[in-house]
Write a protein that holds these residues in place. Structure first.
Motif, short mmCIF file in Angstrom:
data_model
loop_
_atom_site.label_atom_id
_atom_site.label_comp_id
_atom_site.label_asym_id
_atom_site.label_seq_id
_atom_site.Cartn_x
_atom_site.Cartn_y
_atom_site.Cartn_z
N LEU A 57 0.60 -1.28 0.00
CA LEU A 57 0.27 -0.28 0.37
C LEU A 57 0.64 1.35 -0.14
O LEU A 57 1.89 1.70 0.46
N CYS A 58 0.74 1.66 -0.71
CA CYS A 58 0.94 3.19 -0.77
C CYS A 58 1.32 4.39 0.47
O CYS A 58 -0.07 3.69 1.26
N ALA A 59 1.51 5.50 0.87
CA ALA A 59 1.69 6.33 1.82
C ALA A 59 0.25 6.85 2.04
O ALA A 59 0.22 6.98 3.25
N GLU A 60 0.10 7.81 1.14
CA GLU A 60 -1.28 8.53 0.78
C GLU A 60 -2.61 7.70 0.96
O GLU A 60 -3.12 8.56 2.01
N ARG A 61 -2.29 6.54 0.56
CA ARG A 61 -3.71 6.10 1.31
C ARG A 61 -3.45 5.81 2.10
O ARG A 61 -4.88 5.54 3.24
N GLY A 62 -2.58 5.14 2.81
CA GLY A 62 -1.91 4.38 4.01
C GLY A 62 -2.55 5.97 5.39
O GLY A 62 -3.72 5.70 6.67
N ALA A 63 -2.41 7.01 4.75
CA ALA A 63 -2.55 8.46 5.14
C ALA A 63 -3.92 8.85 5.51
O ALA A 63 -4.68 9.28 6.30
N GLY A 92 -1.29 6.60 -9.72
CA GLY A 92 -2.93 6.46 -10.61
C GLY A 92 -3.86 6.32 -9.97
O GLY A 92 -4.80 6.50 -9.07
N ALA A 93 -3.11 4.58 -8.40
CA ALA A 93 -5.22 4.67 -7.88
C ALA A 93 -4.37 5.51 -6.08
O ALA A 93 -5.53 5.70 -5.83
N CYS A 94 -3.85 6.34 -6.34
CA CYS A 94 -3.61 6.97 -5.18
C CYS A 94 -4.41 8.32 -5.15
O CYS A 94 -5.30 8.87 -4.41
N ARG A 95 -3.98 8.56 -7.04
CA ARG A 95 -4.84 9.68 -6.91
C ARG A 95 -6.51 9.92 -7.17
O ARG A 95 -7.19 10.56 -6.46
N GLN A 96 -7.37 8.50 -7.80
CA GLN A 96 -8.23 7.65 -7.98
C GLN A 96 -9.07 7.57 -5.98
O GLN A 96 -9.90 8.09 -6.10
N ALA A 97 -8.15 7.39 -5.20
CA ALA A 97 -8.95 6.88 -4.05
C ALA A 97 -8.99 8.49 -3.12
O ALA A 97 -9.60 8.61 -2.46
N LEU A 98 -7.73 9.12 -3.00
CA LEU A 98 -7.95 10.82 -2.83
C LEU A 98 -9.68 11.99 -2.94
O LEU A 98 -9.85 12.81 -2.16
N LEU A 124 -3.69 16.38 -11.47
CA LEU A 124 -3.35 15.15 -11.63
C LEU A 124 -3.95 14.11 -12.44
O LEU A 124 -3.74 13.03 -12.72
N LEU A 125 -5.68 14.54 -12.15
CA LEU A 125 -6.64 13.23 -12.78
C LEU A 125 -7.82 13.96 -12.84
O LEU A 125 -8.70 14.28 -12.15
#
Ligand SMILES: [Zn+2]
Length: 144
Positions: A57-63, A92-98, A124-125
């Motif tokens: 898991l990426c940091a951005e999604r963790g936060a 891309g996945a984090c951009r979508q999640a955010l 960005l998205l």
């Protein structure tokens, strides 16, 4: 890109503070992130890799998950600091999640140097898939 403000640098400092805690034994590419909620709360995250790569898991999604777990779903900004020479951009996945929580949120990006980039998530998205698409009564399209 936007001008870098003091609050941007302050949030980026939280991302940089978290980065050493990243668990990245496979890529050796550490990322720290910090999410700023409209409540004023800040939530940190790091990338967490796994022997089963897809479970990472990426940091951005963790936060982001930490913010949501605390009941904060109104997100104003995210900062991330990676190990790259140039500022690390969210995947891309984090951009979508955010985008689920604020397609216009501020995105502050840093790397190994002092270079900092600031933009907004919608740049960005563009045309993110958001809740409005699932609302059958409203018809297809983003509710913006
Ligand atoms: Zn990501």
């Amino acid at each position: 890109m936007r001008d870098v403000t003091q609050p941007d640098l302050a949030l980026l400092a939280f991302a940089r503070e978290a980065k050493p805690n990243a668990y990245a034994p496979y890529s050796d590419f550490r990322v720290g992130a910090a999410v700023y909620a409209s409540s004023g709360d800040i939530f940190q995250g790091v990338n967490v890799e796994n022997a089963a790569y897809g479970s990472s898991l990426c940091a951005e999604r963790g936060a982001l998950m930490a913010a949501v777990a605390a009941g904060c779903t109104d997100i104003d900004a995210v900062a991330l600091a990676g190990d790259s020479e140039t500022p690390t951009v969210p995947c891309g996945a984090c951009r979508q999640a955010l985008a689920e929580f604020n397609p216009q949120m501020r995105v502050i990006m840093g790397g190994r140097t002092d270079e900092v980039l600031v933009t907004t998530l919608d740049s960005l998205l563009p045309d993110a898939f958001v809740r409005g698409y699932l609302d059958q009564d409203e018809g297809a399209g983003a509710a913006e």
